[in-house]
Write an enzyme that holds these catalytic residues in place. Structure first.
Site, short mmCIF file in Angstrom:
data_model
loop_
_atom_site.label_atom_id
_atom_site.label_comp_id
_atom_site.label_asym_id
_atom_site.label_seq_id
_atom_site.Cartn_x
_atom_site.Cartn_y
_atom_site.Cartn_z
N HIS A 259 0.86 -1.37 0.10
CA HIS A 259 0.20 -0.13 -0.19
C HIS A 259 1.09 1.49 0.09
O HIS A 259 0.72 2.11 0.60
CB HIS A 259 -1.00 0.14 0.62
CG HIS A 259 -2.05 -0.93 1.07
ND1 HIS A 259 -3.08 -1.63 -0.12
CD2 HIS A 259 -3.02 -1.74 2.14
CE1 HIS A 259 -3.80 -2.23 0.21
NE2 HIS A 259 -3.51 -2.53 1.56
N HIS B 126 -9.83 2.35 1.17
CA HIS B 126 -9.00 0.96 2.23
C HIS B 126 -10.16 0.95 2.90
O HIS B 126 -10.09 1.16 4.47
CB HIS B 126 -8.29 0.62 2.38
CG HIS B 126 -7.44 -0.52 3.04
ND1 HIS B 126 -8.15 -1.09 4.34
CD2 HIS B 126 -6.55 -1.10 2.30
CE1 HIS B 126 -7.92 -2.13 4.14
NE2 HIS B 126 -6.87 -2.24 3.30
N GLU C 139 -11.75 -3.50 -1.60
CA GLU C 139 -11.00 -2.72 -2.37
C GLU C 139 -10.62 -3.10 -4.44
O GLU C 139 -10.04 -3.43 -4.25
CB GLU C 139 -9.46 -2.13 -1.73
CG GLU C 139 -9.70 -2.59 -0.28
CD GLU C 139 -8.05 -3.61 -0.33
OE1 GLU C 139 -7.23 -2.80 -0.15
OE2 GLU C 139 -8.58 -4.80 1.20
#
Length: 349
Positions: A108, A178, A311
């Site tokens: 991420h 997220h 996501e």
């Protein structure tokens, strides 16, 4: 018409942080801050018209700054995992932080990804416009990247995410939100939610690294077949740790807006339908939350399965899987990602 209220939300490195609260005429309310573009609250009426907050998060900025598992935040410059924190692009090898301790992979966007940055922000019609310039070399990524992100709450009860980006060097870009959703408004965990995913295939992963093996496997006759709505408990119970953390290959591919998933909570009647122009959706049932004690809004304990992430994004570790949809943005191109979450209620079953 959506109303927007702006208020202080603390400071980050001496700079003022803002919280924007958006309210539509149908009883929905969204709160989002320019620290990490984090959605801190999302109030949605149930079938009786009683609103409840359906996302996990914290009450204060300080709690987000102390670290968290990406509650409500934007993930980038590259969401999901990059194997070994290394990739080769335009004749150069780039090294990134392997910031996911459990797997040893890059996750991420790194140690200080987009989720920990302060974005410029301003109200924009029925939404908030966020802007951030990621410098060449930030978190190891090549090229300057200009990102515009818009989060809006429409009168038809649609929460919309728009992402655009341009660069001056070839660079990987894969952005997503997220949020952890719980349509019971945390009255219970997600096991009695029903989930349907518009995917005939998924990308299985290696157990230790959580990286895709490269196979694109049919969901038919697999334990994660969500082609028809299924109660999550039914799917989770036989799985190791009852865990789901997988990328599903959406039927619509990439380009035009297409269905991704539908989440439904029978007791409250709340339903969330997700559409996107992205090729995949990462489904994560928060089974790892119990690895650490998280105390969220209203001093609520967030244990495993407290929420579900859907996501929308490109596939994980695409940089090392040439047959996956590409994520490298070139100078002169524009990254465009659009995802919508449509909320409604069903009559009692």
């Amino acid at each position: 018409m959506t109303e927007i209220h702006e208020a202080p939300f603390g400071e980050h490195h001496g700079q003022a942080v803002r919280l924007f609260t958006l309210t539509n005429g149908q009883g929905m309310r969204l709160a989002v801050t320019n620290y990490g573009c984090i959605i801190t609250q999302l109030w949605v009426p149930d079938r009786q018209g009683v609103p409840g907050d359906v996302v996990l998060g914290f009450d204060t900025l300080a709690e987000y700054q102390a670290g968290h598992p990406f509650f409500g935040a934007i993930a980038g410059r590259c969401a999901n995992r990059i194997g070994g924190g290394r990739f080769r692009l335009a004749g150069r090898t780039h090294t990134l932080a392997c910031n996911e301790t459990a797997t040893g992979q890059h996750l991420h966007g790194g140690v200080c990804g987009f989720d920990k940055r302060l974005w410029q922000a301003e109200p924009d019609g029925d939404g908030v416009l966020f802007y951030y310039r990621a410098a060449d070399g930030e978190e190891g990524y090549p090229g300057n990247l200009e990102v515009i992100h818009r989060i809006s709450l429409r009168e038809d009860n649609v929460l919309a995410f728009d992402y655009q980006a341009t660069c001056d060097q070839p660079t990987p870009v894969n952005l997503t939100n997220h949020s952890y959703y719980n349509l019971s408004a945390q009255a219970e965990d997600i096991r009695r939610h029903w989930l349907q995913i518009d995917a005939d295939f998924y990308t299985p992963v290696e157990e230790q690294t959580m990286l895709p093996t490269g196979e694109i496997r049919a969901v038919a006759d697999s334990p994660v077949d969500f082609r028809q709505p299924r109660p999550l408990a039914e799917v989770m119970t036989p799985l190791p740790q009852q865990g789901i953390d997988l990328n599903f290959v959406l039927r619509g591919g990439e380009g035009a807006l297409h269905p991704a998933a539908t989440l439904y909570h029978p007791a409250s009647g709340r339903e969330m339908r997700v559409t996107t122009n992205q090729p995949g959706v990462q489904c994560y049932n928060a089974f790892k939350l119990s690895n650490k004690r998280w105390i969220g809004k209203g001093q609520r304990h967030y244990a495993a399965f407290a929420g579900l992430c859907l996501e929308t994004q490109a596939f994980p570790d695409s940089l090392h899987q040439p047959h996956f949809p590409g994520i490298v943005l070139q100078p002169g191109e524009r990254y465009r990602h659009h995802t919508e979450h449509t909320f409604s209620t069903r009559a009692e079953d």
